[in-house]
Design a protein around this motif. Structure first.
Motif, PDB file in Angstrom:
ATOM      1  N   ALA A   1       0.827  -1.204   0.000  1.00 25.33           N
ATOM      2  CA  ALA A   1       0.000   0.000   0.000  1.00 25.33           C
ATOM      3  C   ALA A   1       0.864   1.258   0.000  1.00 25.33           C
ATOM      4  O   ALA A   1       0.503   2.272  -0.589  1.00 25.33           O
ATOM      5  CB  ALA A   1      -0.936  -0.011   1.206  1.00 25.33           C
ATOM      6  N   ALA A   2       2.003   1.191   0.687  1.00 27.99           N
ATOM      7  CA  ALA A   2       2.894   2.351   0.744  1.00 27.99           C
ATOM      8  C   ALA A   2       3.680   2.523  -0.546  1.00 27.99           C
ATOM      9  O   ALA A   2       4.025   3.640  -0.933  1.00 27.99           O
ATOM     10  CB  ALA A   2       3.847   2.216   1.920  1.00 27.99           C
ATOM     11  N   ARG A   3       3.964   1.417  -1.220  1.00 27.14           N
ATOM     12  CA  ARG A   3       4.754   1.470  -2.453  1.00 27.14           C
ATOM     13  C   ARG A   3       4.171   0.500  -3.486  1.00 27.14           C
ATOM     14  O   ARG A   3       4.747  -0.552  -3.786  1.00 27.14           O
ATOM     15  CB  ARG A   3       6.215   1.136  -2.158  1.00 27.14           C
ATOM     16  N   PRO A   4       3.011   0.837  -4.034  1.00 23.50           N
ATOM     17  CA  PRO A   4       2.382  -0.044  -5.029  1.00 23.50           C
ATOM     18  C   PRO A   4       3.140   0.004  -6.349  1.00 23.50           C
ATOM     19  O   PRO A   4       3.851   0.970  -6.645  1.00 23.50           O
ATOM     20  CB  PRO A   4       0.978   0.544  -5.163  1.00 23.50           C
ATOM     21  N   GLU A   5       2.949  -1.011  -7.141  1.00 25.15           N
ATOM     22  CA  GLU A   5       3.675  -1.124  -8.403  1.00 25.15           C
ATOM     23  C   GLU A   5       2.780  -1.007  -9.630  1.00 25.15           C
ATOM     24  O   GLU A   5       3.252  -1.095 -10.758  1.00 25.15           O
ATOM     25  CB  GLU A   5       4.441  -2.453  -8.438  1.00 25.15           C
ATOM     26  N   HIS A   6       1.475  -0.826  -9.417  1.00 26.59           N
ATOM     27  CA  HIS A   6       0.563  -0.734 -10.555  1.00 26.59           C
ATOM     28  C   HIS A   6      -0.600   0.176 -10.205  1.00 26.59           C
ATOM     29  O   HIS A   6      -1.030   0.246  -9.049  1.00 26.59           O
ATOM     30  CB  HIS A   6       0.040  -2.125 -10.932  1.00 26.59           C
ATOM     31  N   VAL A   7      -1.113   0.880 -11.221  1.00 27.82           N
ATOM     32  CA  VAL A   7      -2.234   1.796 -11.017  1.00 27.82           C
ATOM     33  C   VAL A   7      -3.191   1.695 -12.195  1.00 27.82           C
ATOM     34  O   VAL A   7      -2.786   1.461 -13.336  1.00 27.82           O
ATOM     35  CB  VAL A   7      -1.737   3.256 -10.835  1.00 27.82           C
ATOM     36  N   GLY A   8      -4.460   1.835 -11.910  1.00 27.11           N
ATOM     37  CA  GLY A   8      -5.490   1.899 -12.941  1.00 27.11           C
ATOM     38  C   GLY A   8      -6.527   2.933 -12.552  1.00 27.11           C
ATOM     39  O   GLY A   8      -6.472   3.512 -11.456  1.00 27.11           O
ATOM     40  N   MET A   9      -7.478   3.182 -13.431  1.00 27.10           N
ATOM     41  CA  MET A   9      -8.517   4.177 -13.172  1.00 27.10           C
ATOM     42  C   MET A   9      -9.885   3.502 -13.149  1.00 27.10           C
ATOM     43  O   MET A   9     -10.262   2.801 -14.097  1.00 27.10           O
ATOM     44  CB  MET A   9      -8.506   5.266 -14.250  1.00 27.10           C
ATOM     45  N   TYR A  10     -10.618   3.707 -12.073  1.00 33.08           N
ATOM     46  CA  TYR A  10     -11.966   3.165 -11.971  1.00 33.08           C
ATOM     47  C   TYR A  10     -12.900   3.920 -12.908  1.00 33.08           C
ATOM     48  O   TYR A  10     -12.902   5.161 -12.931  1.00 33.08           O
ATOM     49  CB  TYR A  10     -12.469   3.246 -10.533  1.00 33.08           C
ATOM     50  N   MET A  11     -13.704   3.183 -13.683  1.00 32.42           N
ATOM     51  CA  MET A  11     -14.567   3.777 -14.693  1.00 32.42           C
ATOM     52  C   MET A  11     -16.035   3.759 -14.304  1.00 32.42           C
ATOM     53  O   MET A  11     -16.887   4.220 -15.058  1.00 32.42           O
ATOM     54  CB  MET A  11     -14.422   3.007 -16.018  1.00 32.42           C
ATOM     55  N   GLY A  12     -16.355   3.216 -13.110  1.00 31.85           N
ATOM     56  CA  GLY A  12     -17.747   2.968 -12.776  1.00 31.85           C
ATOM     57  C   GLY A  12     -18.196   1.647 -13.375  1.00 31.85           C
ATOM     58  O   GLY A  12     -17.473   1.018 -14.168  1.00 31.85           O
ATOM     59  N   GLU A  13     -19.376   1.182 -12.976  1.00 31.13           N
ATOM     60  CA  GLU A  13     -19.940  -0.067 -13.486  1.00 31.13           C
ATOM     61  C   GLU A  13     -19.035  -1.267 -13.233  1.00 31.13           C
ATOM     62  O   GLU A  13     -19.088  -2.265 -13.954  1.00 31.13           O
ATOM     63  CB  GLU A  13     -20.243   0.036 -14.992  1.00 31.13           C
ATOM     64  N   GLY A  14     -18.174  -1.165 -12.224  1.00 25.11           N
ATOM     65  CA  GLY A  14     -17.323  -2.296 -11.870  1.00 25.11           C
ATOM     66  C   GLY A  14     -16.165  -2.527 -12.817  1.00 25.11           C
ATOM     67  O   GLY A  14     -15.628  -3.631 -12.893  1.00 25.11           O
ATOM     68  N   LEU A  15     -15.725  -1.491 -13.537  1.00 27.04           N
ATOM     69  CA  LEU A  15     -14.668  -1.632 -14.540  1.00 27.04           C
ATOM     70  C   LEU A  15     -13.491  -0.713 -14.258  1.00 27.04           C
ATOM     71  O   LEU A  15     -13.645   0.360 -13.663  1.00 27.04           O
ATOM     72  CB  LEU A  15     -15.224  -1.333 -15.932  1.00 27.04           C
ATOM     73  N   VAL A  16     -12.318  -1.128 -14.721  1.00 23.55           N
ATOM     74  CA  VAL A  16     -11.072  -0.373 -14.543  1.00 23.55           C
ATOM     75  C   VAL A  16     -10.350  -0.320 -15.879  1.00 23.55           C
ATOM     76  O   VAL A  16     -10.293  -1.323 -16.609  1.00 23.55           O
ATOM     77  CB  VAL A  16     -10.152  -1.054 -13.504  1.00 23.55           C
ATOM     78  N   ILE A  17      -9.792   0.835 -16.217  1.00 27.17           N
ATOM     79  CA  ILE A  17      -8.949   0.943 -17.408  1.00 27.17           C
ATOM     80  C   ILE A  17      -7.506   1.009 -16.957  1.00 27.17           C
ATOM     81  O   ILE A  17      -7.177   1.695 -15.978  1.00 27.17           O
ATOM     82  CB  ILE A  17      -9.340   2.151 -18.283  1.00 27.17           C
TER      83      ILE A  17
END
Length: 373
Positions: A331-347
């Protein structure tokens, strides 16, 4: 309901519910509490299946072949849940109060009668002797701990009009105030299954269907993602549209990110020309976030390690379109990021050889979430 107390009283003397849980110590390394280890909501709980499994445990089954999502030690956890429900029934606590108590114990101890915790926290609800909850010995008694939780809950003005999270937080004053919502569906199913085992308990006027709703639980409909079926890499799921209530800046960021779908991941790529011939113009996970928000007028730093400090922290149970979610590493040093799009989806831009794509949030083990608007 008053007449029910006498019949339920036998539960308090049961060796399964008191001796088995009240005196049980955390007995191995895998008994260590980890309040942040559960990574998602429990939507779509099959109440009938839960009821069947609960009945088996309360009838004396070993728990070896019992499977209930969210309960990794059902032979220990279900009797503790039964004690919480039985105590609530004996005190004439409405069904909603019992659900709040179960959700609280799930978050605080995973329904384990722990002999340890943060500072001097103990027991099912992680109550603290130093904060006036009772002696350590009293708090380790599941009946006493449950009674104390209910007494504090009933003193909260308007608790029946609150969400599960709001009511639990009013009692517990947790450092993770949004975490209780993720347990509401399972708590509702457990309460219904256990209450059925007590004659007359389900016939009370307050025993109305306490179904989780989008406004009271972090597991709102559509937040799973599987409803879209398999999502081909680089494509938009059929039927998806950005939620109408999304912040306009989040909408712009999501729309821009969606225009990069299908472009290949490039570690260190700037994401300034993902469709161009130069590989370094393509996106990696953090540059996709940075450039998407740049086109919405929001400045983000460049790396995942720094983006996890942007904006403000939000609970994974209460994501909004545009929120950044982090996984892998810590949590302090994550290695990946995405963006929540709503409707249970992530880009996301996932990794080398993979294109920018949309994935269901259930594929993610969320370590942190940030709202940058």
């Amino acid at each position: 309901m008053k007449g029910l107390a006498a019949s339920i009283g036998v539960v308090f003397l049961s060796p399964i519910l008191v001796a088995g849980t009240g005196m049980m110590l955390a007995h191995s390394a895998d008994a260590v509490q980890s309040s942040g280890s559960f990574s998602g909501c429990l939507p779509g709980v099959d109440s009938d299946k839960v009821a069947g499994q609960v009945a088996k445990i309360l009838d004396g089954a070993s728990g070896k072949n019992i499977r209930i999502e969210g309960l990794d030690l059902p032979a220990e956890q279900i009797p503790n849940a039964a004690t919480i429900v039985a105590t609530g029934l004996s005190l004439d606590v409405p069904k909603k109060g019992q659900i709040i108590a179960l959700a609280t114990a799930m978050q605080e101890s995973r329904l384990r009668n722990l002999g340890y915790g943060d500072r001097d926290s103990l027991g099912l609800f992680q109550q603290r002797p130093s904060q006036g909850w009772g002696t350590a010995q009293q708090i380790r008694d599941p009946v006493y701990a449950s009674e104390q939780f209910y007494k504090h809950l009933l003193r909260v003005d308007g608790w029946q009009q609150m969400t599960v999270t709001q009511a639990a937080q009013a009692v517990q004053k947790s450092g993770l105030p949004d975490a209780y919502a993720q347990w509401q569906n399972l708590a509702t199913a457990l309460q219904a299954a256990i209450a059925k085992t007590f004659p007359g308990a389900s016939a009370d006027a307050d025993d109305q269907d306490e179904k989780p709703s989008p406004s009271t639980t972090g597991c709102a409909p559509g937040q799973e993602g599987p409803g879209f079926g398999r999502i081909p890499e680089g494509s938009v799921p059929k039927g998806y549209s950005i939620p109408k209530d999304a912040d306009p800046r989040a909408r712009k960021a999501i729309e821009w990110a969606m225009h990069q779908l299908g472009t290949l991941y490039q570690w260190g790529g700037s994401c300034t020309n993902a469709h161009g011939p130069d590989p370094m113009g393509r996106c990696d996970c953090s540059s996709l976030m940075q450039q998407a928000y740049a086109h919405a007028g929001i400045r983000l730093t460049r790396t995942t390690y720094t983006q996890v400090g942007e904006g403000k922290a939000v609970s994974p149970a209460h994501l909004k379109p545009g929120d950044l979610i982090f996984s892998r590493g810590s949590a302090a040093r994550p290695e990946h990021v995405g963006m929540y799009m709503g409707e249970g989806l992530v880009i996301e831009a996932p990794r080398t050889t993979k294109p920018v794509r949309i994935t269901p949030i259930t594929d993610w083990e969320i370590l942190a979430a940030r709202r940058v608007l």
